[in-house]
Design an enzyme around this catalytic site. Sequence first.
Site, PDB file in Angstrom:
ATOM      1  N   ASP A 333      -0.510  53.585  26.236  1.00 39.99           N
ATOM      2  CA  ASP A 333       0.395  52.460  25.996  1.00 39.99           C
ATOM      3  C   ASP A 333      -0.399  51.147  26.102  1.00 39.99           C
ATOM      4  OD1 ASP A 333       2.654  50.969  25.519  1.00 39.99           O
ATOM      5  OD2 ASP A 333       3.890  51.953  27.021  1.00 39.99           O
ATOM      6  N   GLU A 532      11.455  45.610  28.026  1.00 38.23           N
ATOM      7  CA  GLU A 532      10.668  45.855  29.238  1.00 38.23           C
ATOM      8  C   GLU A 532      10.481  44.549  30.004  1.00 38.23           C
ATOM      9  OE1 GLU A 532       6.847  47.417  27.959  1.00 38.23           O
ATOM     10  OE2 GLU A 532       7.002  46.331  26.093  1.00 38.23           O
TER      11      GLU A 532
HETATM   12  C1  BGC Z   1       4.270  43.279  22.835  1.00 39.79           C
HETATM   13  C2  BGC Z   1       5.034  44.528  23.057  1.00 39.79           C
HETATM   14  C3  BGC Z   1       4.445  45.226  24.185  1.00 39.79           C
HETATM   15  C4  BGC Z   1       4.329  44.344  25.408  1.00 39.79           C
HETATM   16  C5  BGC Z   1       3.516  45.075  26.407  1.00 39.79           C
HETATM   17  C6  BGC Z   1       4.272  42.444  24.070  1.00 39.79           C
HETATM   18  O1  BGC Z   1       3.559  41.297  23.853  1.00 39.79           O
HETATM   19  O2  BGC Z   1       4.818  42.577  21.790  1.00 39.79           O
HETATM   20  O3  BGC Z   1       5.026  45.342  21.932  1.00 39.79           O
HETATM   21  O4  BGC Z   1       5.231  46.308  24.463  1.00 39.79           O
HETATM   22  O5  BGC Z   1       3.718  43.124  25.146  1.00 39.79           O
HETATM   23  O6  BGC Z   1       3.551  44.660  27.657  1.00 39.79           O
HETATM   24  C1  BGC Z   2       5.768  49.828  25.316  1.00 38.70           C
HETATM   25  C2  BGC Z   2       5.817  50.930  24.315  1.00 38.70           C
HETATM   26  C3  BGC Z   2       5.575  50.392  22.948  1.00 38.70           C
HETATM   27  C4  BGC Z   2       4.286  49.624  22.918  1.00 38.70           C
HETATM   28  C5  BGC Z   2       3.987  48.999  21.587  1.00 38.70           C
HETATM   29  C6  BGC Z   2       4.536  49.013  25.178  1.00 38.70           C
HETATM   30  O1  BGC Z   2       4.560  47.936  26.041  1.00 38.70           O
HETATM   31  O2  BGC Z   2       5.833  50.368  26.613  1.00 38.70           O
HETATM   32  O3  BGC Z   2       7.044  51.592  24.370  1.00 38.70           O
HETATM   33  O4  BGC Z   2       5.556  51.435  22.019  1.00 38.70           O
HETATM   34  O5  BGC Z   2       4.321  48.601  23.872  1.00 38.70           O
HETATM   35  O6  BGC Z   2       4.822  47.950  21.307  1.00 38.70           O
END
Ligand code: BGC
Ligand code: BGC
Length: 837
Positions: A333, A532
């Site tokens: 990830d 998240e």
């Molecule tokens: C991205 C996400 C990613 C996240 C990770 C963001 O800047 O756009 O896709 O999941 O950072 O922490």
């Molecule tokens: C997320 C994933 C996601 C990735 C790409 C990460 O931060 O945990 O679920 O696929 O970013 O955006």
Amino acid sequence: MIIGSDKCLAVLSLIALAGCTTIAGTATDSAPSAITQSAGVAHPEIWPAYEYPVPEQADDEARITRLIARMTLEEKIGQLVQADLCCVTPQDVRDYNLGSILVGGNSGPNGNDLSPAPDWLKAADDFYTASVDRSDGGVGIPLVWGTDAVHGHSNIIGATIFPHNIGLGAMRDVALIEQIGQVTAKEIRVTGQEWTFAPTVAVPQDFRWGRAYEGYSSDPDLVASYVGAMVRGLQGAPTNDNLLAGPYVIASTKHFLADGGTDKGVDQGDSSISEEALRDIHGKPYGPAIAEGVSTVMVSFSSWQGKKMTGNKSLVTGVLKERMDFGGFVVSDWNAHGQVAGCTNESCPQALMAGVDMYMAPDTWKPIYEDLLARAKAGTVPMTRIDEAVARILRVKARLGLFEAGKPSSRAYSGQYELLGSPEHRAVAREAVRKSLVLLKNEGVLPLAPGGRLLVAGDGADDIARQSGGWTITWQGTGIDNSHFPGATSIWAGLDQAVTAAGGSAELSPDGSFTARPDAAVVVFGETPYAEFQGDRAALTLDPQLTGPYETMRRLKAQGIPVVALMITGRPLYANPALNAADAFVVAWLPGSEGGGIADVLVGKADGSAHIDFSGKLPAAWPRTADMADGALFPLGYGLTYASPRTAWTALPELDASALGGDSRLWFSGGVPAARWSLLVNGESEVDEVRITTVPAEILDGRVRVSAENYLVQEGARRFAIAGGTATVSLRNFEALDVSKETNGDVLLLATIKVWDAPASAAIGAIGPNSRGFANLPLAENGEWVRYGIPLKCLRNGGADMAQLTQPFVLTTSGRADYAIGEVRLGSDAEVVVPCS
Ligand code: BGC
Ligand code: BGC
């Protein structure tokens, strides 16, 4: 298909059978133990064994062998690295032979998250062309592009947006899941991508977790029952060996393992559960995924028994690749490798050695590439492991048909923009919305009589972004409005259409006031979008600022108007005030673009009967209190229908919402710092620091005057009138704060500020016991509240130790100034993003 020693598994927790093994320290405390247990180390032999069903193709294998023999070391390492669109160009792909790119939630072609669909296809062509360029004599392996199409092709404006997984869990319809996978795959193919980071097969156990809605259910069997169908919908049958010839993409089950099992539901946290629970709850969905030949698995950010998954060889290699026979490739990830013990974002051979085949190294792809290359040259990472990882990636590319597919724009479905949000696709989503609704209370107001006058209240009623939730167009699903959803239907619009078509009338009124007395009211309320980081909560309750509609419900009810409470939410939450106040209560989850599905069920026929009945059942237990301490109010599987017998409603206890824990990302609001935080002002040195508890206050020998100012509520802000010199306003937390995770995730420090008199210069920063990091804050007289956002990254780059901050917010000005602070928090929804200095 389980071909392992399932007989052993069934009895594992009871006795140690001859030929079976057991683990010490579990339910079998008194039984002799055959294996010694050490924290975070799994025992693959106690896991079910599967057989990866994708047939080996002799010609593919021959090609892979040939390619590996010809590839330079540089080309091999390039295949193992995935860069984000934010930070990579086609020329980089050409120069470094990168195996993959992704588009993160905040990225888009041409640096624009909101890029129109044709730009995506154009970018796909540009990157593809760069990857297959053989002018330097290289092998030119086509790259694969991954995207978070987690509820439809959800980064694309105009795509069909399905309910988030939690809503799909309520519908319990495996066949429809497969159709959703098919539609999603087809829409992805329109814009030229080949890979979705879905389905999420998390089995959330604690709904304080902000990603709980990405999982179908808290019930492992329910999740497992869906996974195979979703993978099949996306990829086709396991025997499908040329995915790109049909309407397919490769899938990725994520996040391996126990992303939904962290203690207290902390995102990216630690799961301290036993290995049996890990296997039986969180491991369950991986069986059907492998049985359907899922092509990729994404490793979780989280840890198990203190050990980060991304570095856990016993699970990634031992359990997933060996015991479960997973034959695709493993992707890590977003910079998750940097969290493995002994690793940084720039260097982590441990991940490869644990079994990760491809590094998701969004902005760190170059250092990761260089680090792996140097180690391979030095012989400290073995070539056998590199070749094995390359072979897995090439095997998936071969199965995709990528070597023959040609430019993305030349492939089937490419550029057929009419397929994005087509009527057929929207009909599938609308059916899912209908089937996902869960009825928790009905005192006879539903179904709504179609001919009457309907009031639709609540500020979420006409807001498609809100009903879609996070991971929609933007990462957090914030900063967008109805104009970003062409062809979609809000909940209000759906109700209005249904009622009007039947000869009635509807009125939209967010605050519940009305011009003509309605026959009934639907009050839409609930959560606002988050993904998240932003979604974690301390308690299972709505944020206080979202509870206003409770009062609207009570007011309408007091006027004798029957009320339907319609809740938009990513999770079961304490909502007793609405359950008590309203005559009916419907959970809509995060329904997505087809709000019409709600009216299909809520609005009945003229004779009082329903068009379509409720069929949704709770995918997880509904809490009685905000901490679940009193158990479930409604159990998993609960849900009424129109045929359910009417029972008398017994009023539920209502709690004081202010006692519920609050939001840990909010550091200053309503004119006061959060609990355990202090608001401080000091001058040149920290010696003259003053803690502000009451206002107005004249401090620093009268040089600074602190007073109350209105923001959102009366006296909801603090104003600082500074006569001259250096003055610092800061927030101090009782305990040092660790925001390194948020820093990695592109979260911003947000400060809402109004300026009457701009200082000569200003800097925003964060301070720890042994570090500090600052950036310039261009404060200009603005006459209005502006939410400034400084990427936490800038403060880290400026020198702050983000794992240990005692003053996570500091604002220093020099010269005469007059400004007020309304709010300080973490988030992603800045109005002005301050550039790193
Ligand atoms: C991205 C996400 C990613 C996240 C990770 C963001 O800047 O756009 O896709 O999941 O950072 O922490
Ligand atoms: C997320 C994933 C996601 C990735 C790409 C990460 O931060 O945990 O679920 O696929 O970013 O955006």
